[in-house]
Write a protein that holds these residues in place. Structure first.
Motif, PDB file in Angstrom:
ATOM      1  N   GLU A  95       0.852  -1.199   0.000  1.00 24.70           N
ATOM      2  CA  GLU A  95       0.000   0.000   0.000  1.00 24.70           C
ATOM      3  C   GLU A  95       0.883   1.241   0.000  1.00 24.70           C
ATOM      4  O   GLU A  95       1.135   1.850   1.047  1.00 24.70           O
ATOM      5  N   ILE A  96       1.345   1.627  -1.187  1.00 20.60           N
ATOM      6  CA  ILE A  96       2.323   2.710  -1.294  1.00 20.60           C
ATOM      7  C   ILE A  96       1.712   4.054  -0.917  1.00 20.60           C
ATOM      8  O   ILE A  96       2.342   4.878  -0.246  1.00 20.60           O
ATOM      9  N   VAL A  97       0.472   4.299  -1.336  1.00 17.80           N
ATOM     10  CA  VAL A  97      -0.162   5.594  -1.054  1.00 17.80           C
ATOM     11  C   VAL A  97      -0.345   5.798   0.442  1.00 17.80           C
ATOM     12  O   VAL A  97       0.013   6.848   0.999  1.00 17.80           O
ATOM     13  N   SER A  98      -0.883   4.783   1.132  1.00 19.03           N
ATOM     14  CA  SER A  98      -1.106   4.927   2.574  1.00 19.03           C
ATOM     15  C   SER A  98       0.225   5.044   3.320  1.00 19.03           C
ATOM     16  O   SER A  98       0.340   5.791   4.296  1.00 19.03           O
ATOM     17  N   THR A  99       1.249   4.307   2.846  1.00 18.25           N
ATOM     18  CA  THR A  99       2.568   4.407   3.469  1.00 18.25           C
ATOM     19  C   THR A  99       3.154   5.800   3.290  1.00 18.25           C
ATOM     20  O   THR A  99       3.728   6.374   4.226  1.00 18.25           O
ATOM     21  N   THR A 100       2.981   6.365   2.090  1.00 21.61           N
ATOM     22  CA  THR A 100       3.472   7.716   1.815  1.00 21.61           C
ATOM     23  C   THR A 100       2.741   8.744   2.669  1.00 21.61           C
ATOM     24  O   THR A 100       3.358   9.670   3.215  1.00 21.61           O
ATOM     25  N   LYS A 101       1.426   8.582   2.782  1.00 21.56           N
ATOM     26  CA  LYS A 101       0.643   9.506   3.622  1.00 21.56           C
ATOM     27  C   LYS A 101       1.109   9.451   5.074  1.00 21.56           C
ATOM     28  O   LYS A 101       1.232  10.481   5.744  1.00 21.56           O
ATOM     29  N   GLU A 102       1.371   8.238   5.559  1.00 20.04           N
ATOM     30  CA  GLU A 102       1.832   8.079   6.943  1.00 20.04           C
ATOM     31  C   GLU A 102       3.195   8.739   7.117  1.00 20.04           C
ATOM     32  O   GLU A 102       3.441   9.457   8.094  1.00 20.04           O
ATOM     33  N   PHE A 103       4.095   8.517   6.150  1.00 26.59           N
ATOM     34  CA  PHE A 103       5.437   9.094   6.195  1.00 26.59           C
ATOM     35  C   PHE A 103       5.357  10.623   6.220  1.00 26.59           C
ATOM     36  O   PHE A 103       6.009  11.288   7.037  1.00 26.59           O
ATOM     37  N   MET A 104       4.531  11.186   5.363  1.00 28.29           N
ATOM     38  CA  MET A 104       4.428  12.645   5.281  1.00 28.29           C
ATOM     39  C   MET A 104       3.734  13.221   6.520  1.00 28.29           C
ATOM     40  O   MET A 104       4.083  14.305   6.990  1.00 28.29           O
ATOM     41  N   SER A 105       2.738  12.501   7.045  1.00 28.07           N
ATOM     42  CA  SER A 105       2.035  13.020   8.231  1.00 28.07           C
ATOM     43  C   SER A 105       2.985  13.146   9.417  1.00 28.07           C
ATOM     44  O   SER A 105       2.865  14.069  10.230  1.00 28.07           O
ATOM     45  N   ARG A 106       3.946  12.223   9.508  1.00 26.26           N
ATOM     46  CA  ARG A 106       4.912  12.285  10.596  1.00 26.26           C
ATOM     47  C   ARG A 106       5.852  13.476  10.432  1.00 26.26           C
ATOM     48  O   ARG A 106       6.264  14.099  11.408  1.00 26.26           O
ATOM     49  N   ILE A 107       6.200  13.792   9.180  1.00 23.34           N
ATOM     50  CA  ILE A 107       7.050  14.965   8.946  1.00 23.34           C
ATOM     51  C   ILE A 107       6.294  16.238   9.311  1.00 23.34           C
ATOM     52  O   ILE A 107       6.832  17.137   9.973  1.00 23.34           O
ATOM     53  N   PHE A 108       5.028  16.318   8.906  1.00 23.68           N
ATOM     54  CA  PHE A 108       4.227  17.492   9.253  1.00 23.68           C
ATOM     55  C   PHE A 108       4.088  17.633  10.765  1.00 23.68           C
ATOM     56  O   PHE A 108       4.081  18.742  11.307  1.00 23.68           O
ATOM     57  N   GLU A 109       3.988  16.499  11.444  1.00 24.05           N
ATOM     58  CA  GLU A 109       3.890  16.525  12.904  1.00 24.05           C
ATOM     59  C   GLU A 109       5.150  17.125  13.519  1.00 24.05           C
ATOM     60  O   GLU A 109       5.092  17.892  14.483  1.00 24.05           O
ATOM     61  N   GLU A 110       6.305  16.803  12.931  1.00 23.63           N
ATOM     62  CA  GLU A 110       7.567  17.336  13.442  1.00 23.63           C
ATOM     63  C   GLU A 110       7.734  18.826  13.157  1.00 23.63           C
ATOM     64  O   GLU A 110       8.577  19.491  13.769  1.00 23.63           O
ATOM     65  N   LEU A 111       6.947  19.358  12.220  1.00 24.45           N
ATOM     66  CA  LEU A 111       7.073  20.772  11.868  1.00 24.45           C
ATOM     67  C   LEU A 111       6.456  21.699  12.909  1.00 24.45           C
ATOM     68  O   LEU A 111       6.717  22.903  12.882  1.00 24.45           O
TER      69      LEU A 111
END
Length: 582
Positions: A194-210
Motif C-alpha cells: 500500500e504505497i499511497v497509505s505508506t506515503t501519507k503516513e510518512f508525510m504526516s509524521r514529517i508534518f507533525e515534526e514541523l
C-alpha cells in the motif's frame, strides 16, 4: 581504492538529499538505519543527516526567534513592537509584569545565544543560550520556508505513489496461466504494498515534526511517565528536559539544556592513556550499566507503558553525570512520540515466550493472526500460512543461537539462546511487507535502536544477552495479563500444560530452569518472584490444587483395595511435584 570511490559516491548522495530538502533528508535517514538494505558505506554517509547538516544563517535564526516570541498577539492585545525591543531597553517598554519578565527572558536568550548552532538537522537547528533564573537552555529554531517545501514534496510524492500503485500485474504466460489462475485473481496490481497509505503516513509524521508546540507536548507527556522529577513509571527514571512553554511557538522551542555525552561515544569506554587499568575497568562497567538502563527504558516503553520515544538512536541518548558523581540516562529530540497498542505488546511477549521456551513456530504464526497483526486473507491462504511459518523458522534459526547440545541431559534440550537482535530485525524487516504485518509507526525504529544499544553493550561485555533484560517484562506481562487477553492467558497455560490440558511437571521444571538461566537468579528466587504477584499466587494455587486432586484420584482405588493409604508414596509424590528440583 574501490572503497574510497564507494564512499565518495555515498557522500555525494547524502549531499544531494540534503540539497533536495527535509522530506528527502528524512527518507535518507530512514535508509541510513537499514544496513540490510544499503551498503555500510552509504549507511555511514546517510547517518550524517541526523544532526550534521549545513546550517542556515545565525542572524536569520535570531530574527525568527524575535518575530515568533515578540510579534505574536497574546490575549487579544496588540503585538509588542519589535523596534522597541531592538532600539531600547526592556525597562522602556511599558507592559504588564508578566510580559516584562517575558521580554527579559527573550532579550537574555538572544543576547547569549551561541555564535554557531550546536546541531543542524533537516527541519531546524539547535543553539545554546542562558536565561537568568532558568539557567542554560537549548533553543530549537525551524528552518525558514521548510513547511512550504514539505507541502510541495508531499503533493509530488503522493502523485508518484498513486501512479505506481495503479500499475496492473503482469499477465501470466500461456503455459502457466492455468496453474497460476488463482494467484492472478489474488494479485491485480504489480506492487501489492500500500504505497499511497505508506506515503501519507510518512508525510504526516514529517508534518507533525514541523510543529514545535506538538514536540513541547510530547516532552510533557514523556516526562510525566519517565522523568526523574515527577515520572510515574516504576521501571524507568531518566533525565527529560524541562520545557518553557511560554517561550515555545510553532517554529521555536526552548527547553532546559542537558550536559552529557552521547551514547554513541561510550562504546570504547575510556581510552585515555593516563588512566589506570582499574579506572578504565570502572568506566566500562559504568557505561555498560548505562546502556542496560537505555535498553531497559526502551523495553519498558515498548512493553509496559506503550508510550515511546519514536527515534531513540544512540545519538539521542546522553550519559549524564549527576551532582553525586553517579550517572544516568538523558533523552533528546521528542519530535515524534508514538503509541504501541495492547495487542502488539501482547504479541511481542507471547512470541518471545513461545519461541524461547517452546520453539513453537506454528504457534507464533497463529498468534500474529489472532492478535490481528496480519490480514486474515493471508492466514486463510494455506500456501501463505505455510510460507509464513517457514520464514519465521528461518528467522529464528538465524537470530536465536542455542548452545551446542551435548546430549548429556535434559538441560541441553532447553539451553537458553543468545538473541542476535540485529539479525532478528533484519529478517523481520523483510517479512513486514511480504506478509502485510500491521505494525504501529516507528516500531521498527525502536526495535532497531534496541539492536544498536545491544551492539554497544556487547562491545563492552561480549557475554551480554538482551534476553536477561527482557525476562522481567515477559514474566510480568504473562502473569498479570493487563489487557485480559485470551491469547496471553492461553500462551501461559501452554507453557505449563501438556497437549491434553494437564499440568506438565517436566514443562514447569524446564520453565523454571530456563527462567533462572535467563535472569541469572536461582530457581527459588524465580518462584518467589512469581509468588510475589497476586496472579502468580493464583496460578500456583491452581497448579497445586490440580496436582493434589490428581494424586488422590490416582490413589483412591489403591486405598480401597489395601484398606489404608500408602503414606510413603504420598510423601515421595508430593516432594516430586512441589519442590520441582529447586
Amino acid at each position: 581504492g574501490g572503497e574510497s570511490i564507494t564512499l565518495s559516491h555515498a557522500q555525494r548522495l547524502a549531499l544531494s538529499l540534503e540539497k533536495l530538502g527535509p522530506t528527502y533528508v528524512k527518507f535518507g535517514q530512514a535508509l541510513g538505519s537499514r544496513p540490510d538494505v544499503v551498503p555500510p558505506s552509504l549507511a555511514g554517509a546517510l547517518s550524517t543527516l541526523q544532526d550534521d547538516m549545513e546550517p542556515f544563517d545565525n542572524d536569520v535564526a535570531k530574527e525568527i526567534i524575535l518575530a515568533e516570541l515578540l510579534l505574536r498577539e497574546a490575549n487579544g492585545k496588540d503585538p509588542i513592537s519589535l523596534s522597541k525591543s531592538k532600539g531600547g531597553t526592556v525597562a522602556e517598554v511599558e507592559e504588564e509584569p508578566e510580559e516584562q519578565a517575558m521580554l527579559k527572558d527573550v532579550e537574555a536568550l538572544v543576547s547569549t545565544i551561541t555564535d554557531k548552532p550546536v546541531a543542524a538537522a533537516s527541519i531546524g537547528q539547535v543553539y545554546k543560550a542562558h536565561i537568568p533564573g532558568k539557567g542554560d537552555v537549548a533553543v530549537k529554531v525551524q528552518r525558514p520556508g521548510v513547511r512550504m517545501l514539505v507541502e510541495r514534496d508531499a503533493e509530488l510524492l503522493l502523485t508518484v505513489a498513486s501512479f505506481v500503485e495503479s500499475l496492473p500485474a503482469l499477465p501470466s504466460s500461456s503455459s502457466s496461466a492455468a496453474a497460476d489462475d488463482d494467484k492472478t485473481k489474488k494479485q491485480t496490481r504489480l506492487i501489492n504494498t500500500e504505497i499511497v497509505s505508506t506515503t501519507k503516513e510518512f508525510m504526516s509524521r514529517i508534518f507533525e515534526e514541523l510543529d514545535y508546540r506538538k514536540e513541547a507536548s510530547n516532552i510533557a507527556q514523556f516526562s510525566s511517565l519517565y522523568s526523574r522529577r515527577d515520572g510515574t513509571s516504576k521501571d524507568v527514571s531518566v533525565i527529560v528536559p524541562k520545557v518553557y512553554k511560554e517561550l515555545c511557538t510553532e517554529n521555536v522551542l526552548v527547553m532546559e539544556w542537558i550536559d552529557g555525552v552521547k551514547l554513541t561515544d561510550v562504546a570504547g569506554g575510556n581510552n585515555n592513556t593516563t588512566t589506570t587499568e582499574g579506572q578504565r575497568s570502572s568506566t566500562v562497567e559504568e557505561n555498560l550499566a548505562l546502556v542496560k538502563v537505555a535498553i531497559d527504558s526502551t523495553l519498558s516503553q515498548l512493553l509496559v507503558e506503550g508510550i515511546l520515544h519514536a527515534d531513540p538512536h544512540a545519538g539521542n541518548l546522553l550519559k549524564v553525570r549527576l551532582e553525586d558523581d553517579s550517572v544516568t540516562l538523558g533523552y533528546l529530540d521528542f519530535g515524534i512520540v508514538s503509541t504501541i497498542p495492547e495487542q502488539v505488546r501482547d504479541a511481542l511477549i507471547c512470541s518471545v515466550a513461545l519461541q524461547v521456551f517452546s520453539r513453537d513456530v506454528d504457534a507464533v504464526s497463529s498468534l500474529f493472526g489472532e492478535l490481528r497483526l496480519i490480514p486474515q486473507h493471508v492466514l486463510d491462504d494455506d500456501e501463505e500460512r505455510a510460507a509464513l511459518a517457514e520464514a519465521l523458522e528461518i528467522t529464528f534459526e538465524n537470530s536465536l543461537l542455542y548452545p551446542d547440545a551435548t546430549g548429556t541431559g535434559e538441560d541441553d534440550a532447553t539451553a537458553i539462546p543468545d538473541l542476535k537482535f540485529d539479525r532478528l530485525l533484519d529478517s523481520l524487516s523483510r517479512l513486514v511487507p511480504r506478509f502485510q504485518f500491521d505494525l504501529p509507526p516507528y516500531f521498527i525504529n525502536n526495535a532497531r535502536a534496541l539492536s544498536t544499544l545491544e551492539g554497544i553493550a556487547k562491545s563492552l561485555d561480549p557475554s551480554f544477552n538482551v534476553l536477561t533484560i527482557m525476562y522481567p517484562y515477559a514474566l510480568s506481562r504473562l502473569l498479570k495479563n493487563p489487557s485480559k487477553s485470551e491469547v496471553v492467558a492461553r500462551t501461559l497455560q501452554s507453557l505449563i500444560r501438556s497437549e491434553e490440558g494437564k499440568i506438565d511437571r517436566t514443562k514447569i521444571r524446564r520453565l523454571l530452569r530456563d527462567s533462572a538461566l535467563i535472569s541469572g537468579q536461582s530457581k527459588r528466587r524465580v518462584v518467589w518472584d512469581v509468588l510475589k504477584t497476586k496472579e502468580g499466587r493464583i496460578l500456583a494455587r491452581g497448579i497445586a490444587g490440580e496436582e493434589v486432586g490428581t494424586y488422590f484420584g490416582k490413589n483412591n482405588g489403591k486405598n480401597d483395595a489395601i484398606g489404608k493409604p500408602n503414606t510413603q508414596k504420598r510423601k515421595t509424590k508430593k516432594k516430586r511435584w512441589y519442590y520441582l528440583d529447586l
